[in-house]
Design a protein around this motif. Structure first.
Motif: not given
Length: 721
Positions: A532, A628, A631-632, A636-640
């Protein structure tokens, strides 16, 4: 380190100390940190107050932290009563009272920020009290506790107060590895005996029945009949008695008749709490005397005094006071803080007989009752209704039984058609509550570590977290399970070659799948935190906030933004989204970053007051989409979730000077409105410090000061009023 002399002998206390309190005091006097795990109302605070006295006797400072502002304010009031206003200060996002005092009460976030900023206020710090430390498992607030324990100056000792958890020894070992000698002190017995009862209507009786859930420590055999009769009726067979769910008025009447009041009546819905209080106040219940009604009015007035006539009208003050006069009240996060504190003050004096509350009342406030009623054992989690956990049940029922007043407390669960008696008995008898870390890196944490430490040292911080400590212990278990799985797979493989056939083949596939699953879990346990950290670092690099292992200018500004949407806010500030706009528009855009609608509410397009603000919202949304996407790619995803404009019009109107009645207009409960304004004010203060343009910083400060008025300012001290 030479152990200081005892501050004062245990006999100096005006009551006889329990065993665990004496052990905690002895550990503090011996110079060790201590973790105290005990039930609600057992008297854990004695250890914290002794640490305060020890620090003052040593000429050192002590910081008393709590997870939420209401608790911080309550502790501030208590400490002022004991040590005087000159010796005690308060630091929350809303208040800075006497911050140079030797004893300072603050939220955990404030202390974490001071540590990251290497504040000079830490130099004489001797003790830190971490109240409600079981919040470590809270996914939003939990990591802050770990950051404090990891990063606090080496000489600081800790008093950690926790609800009863079953892995205290593990928590103690982790803290000891980081900070030296730590003593764990546990108490599992409640100070007041608790009787757990199931309440239901019986077709053969006019009055409600109260059935003990446990008999001799085991589930009551009579409870099995409730489930059996329900199954019989469902199956179409004759027989079975007609049980019925008790209504609220009947429950209150029964409790009053049995002398089981005052009671906290938990309902997991704000609207239902309000409805219950309104209907109970109108019912023919005689809960208060004329003298008590006069006392209620006297207690309430100082809390309501800061509210002007128009504000009182806007928040329905007269109707609320009428409810209180009848001895009933609602208590939930949608209420104004002065109203909640007035209810608490009346309740502890025995003037309010029934409080209909959501679970927020269980969060450490000093408000015990003779009886706790739980209307439903299921709670909406956002995705569906789930059974309460044993930990949540214990936290709710911890309010039952007033030490020094009641010989026993009562926890009453109301029967409902789909309720299984076995579920009730399981919650009542379960005493295993394992505290699991929720620690994980954030963008703000990453830049603060990079700005202060070389690469290997920064990574080692993650390795010192409770999450990693627990993960490493689980790794040992997983490795043992993998060894066993390999043995089973080898046996299955040999059997398949020897016998063939579809069966032992099924066994082979099953064993192979089990080994693969265990291996994947082991790999994820070993790599989670470090992975992370690396992923967030890569996002920051791609967004231009890092230059190798150095912070770019925007990264330095990100280090001062403490928020779930820290990176989005920083990029909006640095990118000029807040430059050259007026204070109301500034407040509205900030609200888009702070507001989160409650579970189950659907987003809708906000009513934008101006076209310019609509444009600002569009640019903020585009920035989110850009972030986003990165981040993706990296995580692998948007955090928020995306920004939410639901509170923006209200923030705009309030910052523009609108009256409270016009701003509320049925869209927000008064307490929700105040809380969201406070969030905007807090973020405005941070942006004021981080913005590159002086004019933008000035507007941010104008927003924070201008919105902190009326009911918002009146709610600033919460329980300290």
């Amino acid at each position: 380190m030479t152990a200081p002399e005892a501050v004062e002998p245990p006999s100096a206390y005006p009551f006889e100390l329990d065993r665990f309190q004496s052990e905690a005091i002895a550990a503090i006097d011996g110079g060790a940190s201590v973790i105290v795990a005990a039930p609600t109302g057992a008297g854990k605070t004695v250890a914290a107050l002794h640490a305060v006295r020890a620090a003052l006797a040593e000429g050192r400072r002590v910081f008393y932290t709590a997870p939420i502002k209401a608790l911080s304010n309550q502790k501030y009031t208590d400490l002022v009563l004991e040590h005087g206003p000159e010796a005690v200060g308060l630091l929350t996002g809303d208040n800075a009272i006497n911050p140079e005092a030797p004893v300072v009460v603050m939220t955990t976030e404030v202390l974490r920020n001071m540590i990251y900023a290497d504040s000079p206020d830490l130099r004489r710090l001797g003790w830190v009290v971490l109240d409600e430390v079981h919040y470590l498992q809270d996914p939003y607030r939990g990591p802050v506790w770990e950051e404090i324990i990891i990063h606090a100056p080496p000489a600081v000792r800790f008093v950690c107060l926790s609800a009863t958890v079953s892995n205290v020894a593990e928590i103690r070992s982790w803290i000891a590895e980081l900070r030296g000698p730590v003593q764990a002190v546990t108490e599992t017995e409640r100070p007041v005996r608790l009787d757990s009862l199931l309440c239901f209507g019986d077709g053969e009786r006019a009055r409600l029945r109260f059935m003990p859930v446990l008999v001799g420590g085991r589930p009551n055999p009579e409870g099995e009949r409730l489930d059996g009769d329900r199954r019989a009726r469902r199956g179409g067979r004759a027989g079975g008695r007609r049980w019925r769910a008790p209504d609220r008025e009947a429950v209150i009447e029964a409790l009053s008749r049995r002398r089981m009041l005052p009671a906290i009546y938990f309902i997991f819905s704000r609207a239902a709490c309000d409805d219950a209080a309104r209907l109970a106040a109108r019912a023919s219940l005689e809960l208060t005397t004329p003298a008590e009604r006069r006392q209620i009015a006297e207690v309430v007035e100082p809390y309501a005094a800061p509210l002007g006539r128009n504000d009182r009208r806007a928040v329905g003050y007269e109707a609320w006071l009428a409810q209180l006069s009848n001895g009933v009240a609602a208590h939930h996060a949608g209420m104004l803080a002065p109203f909640k504190e007035a209810i608490e003050a009346c309740f502890v004096r025995g003037l309010i007989k029934v409080v209909f509350a959501t679970e927020t009342l269980s969060l450490g406030l000093n408000m015990p009752a003779r009886t706790v009623v739980i209307e439903k054992l299921t709670k909406f989690s956002g995705d569906g209704h789930e059974l309460l956990t044993p930990s949540a049940y214990t936290q709710l029922t911890g309010r039952a039984g007033r030490r020094g007043i009641d010989d026993q407390g009562y926890a009453v669960v109301l029967w409902r058609p789909r309720l299984r008696f076995g579920d009730v008995a399981g919650l009542v008898s379960n005493r295993t509550f394992t505290l699991v870390s929720a620690f994980g890196p954030t963008y703000n944490m990453v830049v603060n570590l990079i700005g202060r430490l070389p690469p290997e040292e920064a990574r080692s911080v993650l390795g010192r977290s409770l999450a990693q400590y627990q993960s490493d212990r689980e790794v040992v278990v997983l490795e043992r399970q993998i060894a066993e799985a390999r043995r089973v797979l080898a046996e299955a493989n040999a059997a398949a070659r020897r016998k063939g056939g579809h069966e032992a083949q099924r066994r082979l596939r099953r064993a192979a799948r089990n080994l693969e699953d265990l291996t994947h879990r082991l790999r994820s346990k070993k790599d989670t935190l470090a992975g992370e950290f690396d992923e967030l670092t890569e996002v920051l690099r791609r967004r231009g906030h890092l230059d190798g292992w150095k912070l770019a200018d925007s990264g330095e500004r990100l280090a001062g933004i403490y928020h779930e949407r820290d990176l989005l806010i920083t990029e909006a500030v640095v990118g000029g989204h807040f430059d050259g706009i007026d204070a109301p528009s500034f407040a509205a855009l900030l609200a888009c970053c702070t507001y989160e609608r409650r579970g189950g509410e659907l987003p809708s397009e906000p009513r934008w007051p101006t076209a310019a603000l609509r444009g600002g919202w569009a640019r903020l949304s585009e920035l989110y989409d850009s972030l986003a996407a990165v981040e993706t790619a990296c995580l692998g995803r948007a955090r928020n979730p995306p920004p939410d404009g639901g509170f923006a019009p209200a923030a705009y109107a309030w910052a523009a000077g609108a009256a409270l009645g016009g701003v509320l207009e049925g869209d927000f409960a008064p307490g929700d409105f105040v809380r969201n304004v406070k969030l905007v004010c807090d973020l405005a203060r941070q942006v004021g410090r981080a913005a590159p343009q002086p004019a933008t910083s000035a507007t941010a400060r104008e927003v924070a000061a201008g919105m902190f008025r009326g009911v918002v300012a009146a709610s600033a001290l919460d329980a300290a009023g």
